[in-house]
Enzyme design. Sequence first.
Site, PDB file in Angstrom:
ATOM      1  N   ASP A 172       0.842  -1.204   0.000  1.00 31.52           N
ATOM      2  CA  ASP A 172       0.000   0.000   0.000  1.00 31.52           C
ATOM      3  C   ASP A 172       0.876   1.253   0.000  1.00 31.52           C
ATOM      4  O   ASP A 172       0.371   2.375  -0.053  1.00 31.52           O
ATOM      5  CB  ASP A 172      -1.002  -0.011   1.158  1.00 31.52           C
ATOM      6  CG  ASP A 172      -0.344  -0.080   2.524  1.00 31.52           C
ATOM      7  OD1 ASP A 172       0.897  -0.229   2.591  1.00 31.52           O
ATOM      8  OD2 ASP A 172      -1.076   0.008   3.529  1.00 31.52           O
ATOM      9  N   SER A 173       2.225   1.051   0.006  1.00 34.71           N
ATOM     10  CA  SER A 173       3.143   2.171  -0.230  1.00 34.71           C
ATOM     11  C   SER A 173       2.933   2.732  -1.632  1.00 34.71           C
ATOM     12  O   SER A 173       3.465   3.796  -1.969  1.00 34.71           O
ATOM     13  CB  SER A 173       4.596   1.728  -0.031  1.00 34.71           C
ATOM     14  OG  SER A 173       4.850   0.528  -0.741  1.00 34.71           O
ATOM     15  N   GLU A 204       8.817  -4.395  10.672  1.00 34.88           N
ATOM     16  CA  GLU A 204       9.314  -3.111  10.148  1.00 34.88           C
ATOM     17  C   GLU A 204       9.878  -2.240  11.257  1.00 34.88           C
ATOM     18  O   GLU A 204       9.236  -2.004  12.290  1.00 34.88           O
ATOM     19  CB  GLU A 204       8.157  -2.389   9.427  1.00 34.88           C
ATOM     20  CG  GLU A 204       8.585  -1.054   8.821  1.00 34.88           C
ATOM     21  CD  GLU A 204       7.607  -0.478   7.815  1.00 34.88           C
ATOM     22  OE1 GLU A 204       6.615  -1.155   7.466  1.00 34.88           O
ATOM     23  OE2 GLU A 204       7.842   0.666   7.364  1.00 34.88           O
ATOM     24  N   ASP A 224      -1.082  -6.111  -0.385  1.00 35.80           N
ATOM     25  CA  ASP A 224      -1.471  -5.446   0.870  1.00 35.80           C
ATOM     26  C   ASP A 224      -2.969  -5.178   0.898  1.00 35.80           C
ATOM     27  O   ASP A 224      -3.537  -4.692  -0.086  1.00 35.80           O
ATOM     28  CB  ASP A 224      -0.757  -4.082   0.976  1.00 35.80           C
ATOM     29  CG  ASP A 224       0.369  -4.096   1.980  1.00 35.80           C
ATOM     30  OD1 ASP A 224       0.422  -4.996   2.837  1.00 35.80           O
ATOM     31  OD2 ASP A 224       1.223  -3.176   1.898  1.00 35.80           O
ATOM     32  N   LYS A 278      -1.513  -9.396   2.652  1.00 35.47           N
ATOM     33  CA  LYS A 278      -0.790  -8.974   3.861  1.00 35.47           C
ATOM     34  C   LYS A 278      -1.643  -7.946   4.583  1.00 35.47           C
ATOM     35  O   LYS A 278      -2.281  -7.115   3.945  1.00 35.47           O
ATOM     36  CB  LYS A 278       0.576  -8.374   3.502  1.00 35.47           C
ATOM     37  CG  LYS A 278       1.286  -7.732   4.691  1.00 35.47           C
ATOM     38  CD  LYS A 278       2.750  -7.447   4.421  1.00 35.47           C
ATOM     39  CE  LYS A 278       3.049  -6.089   3.842  1.00 35.47           C
ATOM     40  NZ  LYS A 278       2.554  -4.941   4.624  1.00 35.47           N
ATOM     41  N   GLU A 283      -1.796  -5.450   8.422  1.00 31.91           N
ATOM     42  CA  GLU A 283      -1.028  -4.932   9.553  1.00 31.91           C
ATOM     43  C   GLU A 283      -1.726  -5.199  10.884  1.00 31.91           C
ATOM     44  O   GLU A 283      -2.946  -5.079  10.978  1.00 31.91           O
ATOM     45  CB  GLU A 283      -0.837  -3.411   9.398  1.00 31.91           C
ATOM     46  CG  GLU A 283      -0.005  -3.035   8.184  1.00 31.91           C
ATOM     47  CD  GLU A 283       0.187  -1.519   8.032  1.00 31.91           C
ATOM     48  OE1 GLU A 283      -0.208  -0.755   8.944  1.00 31.91           O
ATOM     49  OE2 GLU A 283       0.749  -1.122   6.993  1.00 31.91           O
TER      50      GLU A 283
HETATM   51  O1  KIV Z   1       3.549  -1.161   1.688  1.00 30.28           O
HETATM   52  C1  KIV Z   1       4.738  -1.510   1.775  1.00 30.28           C
HETATM   53  O2  KIV Z   1       5.590  -1.176   0.943  1.00 30.28           O
HETATM   54  C2  KIV Z   1       5.117  -2.358   2.896  1.00 30.28           C
HETATM   55  C3  KIV Z   1       6.570  -2.657   3.075  1.00 30.28           C
HETATM   56  C4  KIV Z   1       7.264  -1.485   3.618  1.00 30.28           C
HETATM   57  C5  KIV Z   1       6.793  -3.856   3.895  1.00 30.28           C
HETATM   58  O3  KIV Z   1       4.291  -2.765   3.655  1.00 30.28           O
END
Ligand code: KIV
Length: 271
Positions: free
Chosen positions: A51-52, A189, A90, A120, A122
């Site tokens: 989600d980055s 992280e 994510d 994934k 959080e």
């Molecule tokens: O969204 C992302 O890029 C991440 C990584 C930093 C692990 O969750």
Amino acid sequence: MSVHKNVKRVTTHTLQEMKVNNEKISMLTGYDFSMAKIIDSAGVDVILVGDSASNVMAGHETTLPITLDQMIYHAASVVRAVERALVVVDMPFGSYQGNSKEALSSAIRIMKESGGHAVKLEGGTEVLESISRILTAGIPVMGHLGLTPQSIYKFGTYVVRAKQEEEAKRLIEDAKALENAGCFSIVLEKIPADLAERVAKEVSIPIIGIGAGGGVDGQVLVVHDMLGINNDFNPRFLRKYHNLFEEMTNAVQSYIKDVRTGDFPNKEEQY
Ligand code: KIV
């Protein structure tokens, strides 16, 4: 015998075997077809559609604004490019925290509409019910502990997490809870290296670190950061393998110059 050299397609089982075999797992983010093709053909084990994307693709300050539809768009573009890597997607902010039924339907949409191989999300014990329900549908889940960017407004900063004993203890408990629930792997992280190494030793699933030292089972970086496309993000944990910001700027400036001087296109570059 090397596990990663002998697989045509990386699965969650490959990662587990790599941990057992002491082979480090390489993971990078990817958000679009062209970049995913390069990363996959280079041989990375896991591509995370992070989600980055909210930051590096859309220019938002945080990961919160990106939507489920947008994540599915990015993930489907990556999946179309990938032949070998495991593609983990994510779950965006707001798509799984509300209740576990909503979490399951978000995960099902990701798997059905993008073709990704795993999701994934959080958090620790607070999201265990969502994780368990997603797992009942046969969808592999990767956890994410330590610095969890979707909770930035709760913590207020992006500083190193779990430096105090109490938070470190809670993180270890959360990692064990995620393992017991059935997660196939966990991202840690920005936590102290000693703590990350301890987690990697105490749980049997692969631990992938970002800013968590070398004592874990694998590493992940945001691809735009490690290629130096972002030139204004320089945390201590980041190793830049290139300065693409500078190289691309030079290339674009050469093009502009060639257009302006009439050097481009030349006789061979026209019909
Ligand atoms: O969204 C992302 O890029 C991440 C990584 C930093 C692990 O969750």
